[in-house]
Scaffold this motif. Structure first.
Motif, mmCIF file in Angstrom:
data_model
loop_
_atom_site.group_PDB
_atom_site.id
_atom_site.type_symbol
_atom_site.label_atom_id
_atom_site.label_comp_id
_atom_site.label_asym_id
_atom_site.label_seq_id
_atom_site.Cartn_x
_atom_site.Cartn_y
_atom_site.Cartn_z
ATOM 1 N N GLY A 11 -36.405 -20.647 75.561
ATOM 2 C CA GLY A 11 -35.305 -21.609 75.464
ATOM 3 C C GLY A 11 -34.497 -21.389 74.197
ATOM 4 O O GLY A 11 -34.807 -20.522 73.369
ATOM 5 N N THR A 12 -33.471 -22.198 74.019
ATOM 6 C CA THR A 12 -32.592 -22.094 72.843
ATOM 7 C C THR A 12 -33.376 -22.233 71.545
ATOM 8 O O THR A 12 -33.072 -21.566 70.552
ATOM 9 N N GLY A 55 -35.371 -18.126 78.964
ATOM 10 C CA GLY A 55 -34.482 -19.276 79.089
ATOM 11 C C GLY A 55 -34.988 -20.126 80.247
ATOM 12 O O GLY A 55 -35.487 -19.588 81.247
ATOM 13 N N SER A 56 -34.859 -21.453 80.133
ATOM 14 C CA SER A 56 -35.457 -22.282 81.195
ATOM 15 C C SER A 56 -34.663 -22.208 82.487
ATOM 16 O O SER A 56 -35.142 -22.625 83.534
ATOM 17 N N PHE A 57 -33.446 -21.640 82.434
ATOM 18 C CA PHE A 57 -32.696 -21.409 83.679
ATOM 19 C C PHE A 57 -33.391 -20.342 84.517
ATOM 20 O O PHE A 57 -33.095 -20.167 85.700
ATOM 21 N N GLY A 88 -36.761 -24.528 77.171
ATOM 22 C CA GLY A 88 -35.312 -24.648 77.278
ATOM 23 C C GLY A 88 -34.932 -26.015 77.812
ATOM 24 O O GLY A 88 -35.672 -26.624 78.591
ATOM 25 N N THR A 89 -33.758 -26.494 77.389
ATOM 26 C CA THR A 89 -33.364 -27.838 77.801
ATOM 27 C C THR A 89 -32.836 -27.900 79.235
ATOM 28 O O THR A 89 -32.845 -28.962 79.849
ATOM 29 N N ASP A 90 -32.363 -26.760 79.761
ATOM 30 C CA ASP A 90 -31.682 -26.787 81.064
ATOM 31 C C ASP A 90 -32.557 -27.364 82.179
ATOM 32 O O ASP A 90 -32.075 -28.132 83.020
ATOM 33 N N ALA A 114 -34.257 -27.368 71.724
ATOM 34 C CA ALA A 114 -33.141 -27.460 70.778
ATOM 35 C C ALA A 114 -31.850 -27.180 71.522
ATOM 36 O O ALA A 114 -31.853 -26.529 72.568
ATOM 37 N N GLN A 115 -30.757 -27.670 70.980
ATOM 38 C CA GLN A 115 -29.431 -27.341 71.515
ATOM 39 C C GLN A 115 -28.779 -26.242 70.682
ATOM 40 O O GLN A 115 -27.855 -25.581 71.141
ATOM 41 N N LYS A 162 -30.942 -34.349 81.048
ATOM 42 C CA LYS A 162 -30.015 -33.733 80.095
ATOM 43 C C LYS A 162 -28.605 -34.188 80.450
ATOM 44 O O LYS A 162 -28.162 -34.004 81.585
HETATM 45 N N1 ASP Z 1 -29.367 -24.158 76.821
HETATM 46 C C1 ASP Z 1 -30.717 -24.007 77.131
HETATM 47 C C2 ASP Z 1 -31.657 -24.535 76.059
HETATM 48 O O1 ASP Z 1 -31.327 -25.503 75.481
HETATM 49 C C3 ASP Z 1 -31.131 -22.699 77.597
HETATM 50 C C4 ASP Z 1 -32.420 -22.880 78.316
HETATM 51 O O2 ASP Z 1 -32.595 -23.884 78.992
HETATM 52 O O3 ASP Z 1 -33.286 -22.026 78.156
HETATM 53 O O4 ASP Z 1 -32.715 -24.064 75.790
#
Ligand code: ASP
Length: 326
Positions: A11-12, A55-57, A88-90, A114-115, A162
């Protein structure tokens, strides 16, 4: 001494810009992440485990299931008092909800991220990790299920979503509100989640599609999903739980074939209910569609993948989803 396990997934929070390509990519190791903590966390021993670095995507439901299984294993160890997962937040809310449904321990499970990437001077990662570790080590956090801790707030995995693409205060629980906050290292719990259940499937079934409806949606996607291996279909419909007449008609035929259709709403707040005729929610309900209360579409999909994994049929699934939808 409290012993907390830090499971890192990428993730980020673990990303930096690659100088050659200019792409931001997950590359920071678990031990590097631990080294970014601003202060030593007195009274807490942190063990780091690298689960993956993506990355969580790029996550999917089977990977989220393996992660939840790993969290369970760590929590079963007597020298683990709680788990923090960096993610990751996604898609964090989906992995966290999977963990909430599967983790069979009262010990805290805290997801964070984190963003702003790890190589940004004002990255939010180190503070989020420190707050999450404090939360995971707190006796007050026992029995709250899986949580997301971000920007000093913590949220129930069921409710958190999110809401902003780039701001650091991106997670909210909509009308349900946060569970509590971590203020200068102190944990304050404001409410406890009550709509929680635990399952122990040996596998999940990831063949669950989510289809978002828009004005004039045709029956193309729903029929395609049913004809191409979906074992359940989540509809993110309109308002209080309506679909276009074409989708409603197709849904009725698909339910007759034994494929569950689960109704959620495009609205971020409120519950779905069968109210309207003429191709709306009353007709979906009469055809046997399951109404998922105020669960979001992505959360309903996680839940259904677990219930299908347990081998549950439409009727048992209906009672459970209607309970968990609140
Ligand atoms: N923007 C995403 C994050 O905050 C990328 C992800 O989800 O990996 O980690």
């Amino acid at each position: 001494m409290q012993k907390i396990c830090l499971i890192t997934t990428g993730g980020t929070i673990a990303s930096r810009r690659d100088e050659k390509t200019g792409h931001v990519v997950a590359a920071v190791s678990g031990s590097e992440l631990r080294a970014t903590l601003h202060d030593p966390l007195a009274g807490i021993e942190l063990k780091v485990e690298e689960f993956c670095n993506v990355g969580s995507f790029a996550f999917d439901l089977p990977l989220a299931f393996v992660l939840a299984t790993r969290i369970n294993e760590r929590l079963n160890e007597p020298d683990c008092d709680g788990v923090v997962v960096t993610h990751g937040t996604d898609t964090m809310e989906e992995s966290a909800y999977m963990a909430d449904l599967l983790v069979r321990s009262d010990k805290p499970v805290v997801f964070t991220g984190a963003q702003r990437a790890a190589d940004q001077p004002d990255t939010d990662g180190p503070r989020n990790i420190a707050d999450s570790v404090r939360l995971a080590a707190s006796p007050a956090a026992h029995g709250l299920g899986a949580m997301i801790c971000f920007e000093q707030e913590f949220h129930a995995a069921r409710d958190a979503t999110k809401t902003h693409t780039s701001r650091v205060d991106t997670f909210t629980s909509g009308e349900h509100g946060k569970l509590g906050e971590v203020d200068a290292g102190q944990v304050f719990v404001h409410r406890k989640p009550t709509l929680r259940r635990n399952y122990a499937p040996s596998a999940i079934d990831a063949n669950v599609e989510l289809i978002k409806l828009v004005i004039g949606s045709t029956d193309g996607y729903i029929r395609y999903a049913a004809d191409n291996g979906s074992n359940a279909i989540i509809l993110e419909g309109f308002g209080i739980g309506n679909a276009t007449p074409a989708v409603t008609e197709a849904a009725a035929e698909i339910i007759k074939r034994g494929i569950p259709i689960i109704i959620t709403s495009r609205c971020p707040k409120g519950r779905v209910k069968p109210v309207y005729g003429n191709g709306g929610g009353k007709d979906l309900f009469a055809a046997g569609a399951i109404f998922a209360g105020d669960l979001s579409g992505p959360k309903a999909r996680v839940l259904v993948s677990v219930l299908l994994g347990q081998g549950w049929g439409i009727d048992r699934m209906r009672t459970e989803i209607e309970f968990l939808g609140g």
